[in-house]
Design a protein around this motif. Sequence first.
Motif, PDB file in Angstrom:
ATOM      1  N   LYS A   1       0.746  -1.084   0.030  1.00 12.85           N
ATOM      2  CA  LYS A   1       0.087  -0.017   0.079  1.00 12.85           C
ATOM      3  C   LYS A   1       0.719   1.437   0.230  1.00 12.85           C
ATOM      4  N   PRO A   2       0.555   2.365  -0.507  1.00 16.05           N
ATOM      5  CA  PRO A   2       1.340   3.445  -0.565  1.00 16.05           C
ATOM      6  C   PRO A   2       1.223   4.127   0.498  1.00 16.05           C
TER       7      PRO A   2
ATOM      8  N   GLU B   1       1.155  -7.739   8.005  1.00 13.07           N
ATOM      9  CA  GLU B   1       0.811  -6.375   6.889  1.00 13.07           C
ATOM     10  C   GLU B   1       2.041  -5.733   6.490  1.00 13.07           C
TER      11      GLU B   1
END
Length: 86
Positions: free
Chosen positions: A2-3, A79
């Motif tokens: 994710k950014p 994550e």
Amino acid sequence: MKPLPPEYYRELEEIQAADFVIVELALYLHTHPGDLEAVKQYNEYVKLSKNLKKVFEQKYGALTSFGYSYARCPFDYKEAPWPWQV
């Protein structure tokens, strides 16, 4: 992956800089254990590092695993990104 916001990188760099100073001071103190000013500076940077890590982990999740950082629920350490991936 994710950014991540620019703050993530800035805050991570602040942690890395503080930890670098801690390592360098520890090496110095191995040969100069009676240097009170160096001990004071070491302790200031340890406090700074702990505070920076606490804030970082509240925003972005754990920096480490295996009991060095508290976990969220659901457990999110798996994550990405992990600090060494950025």
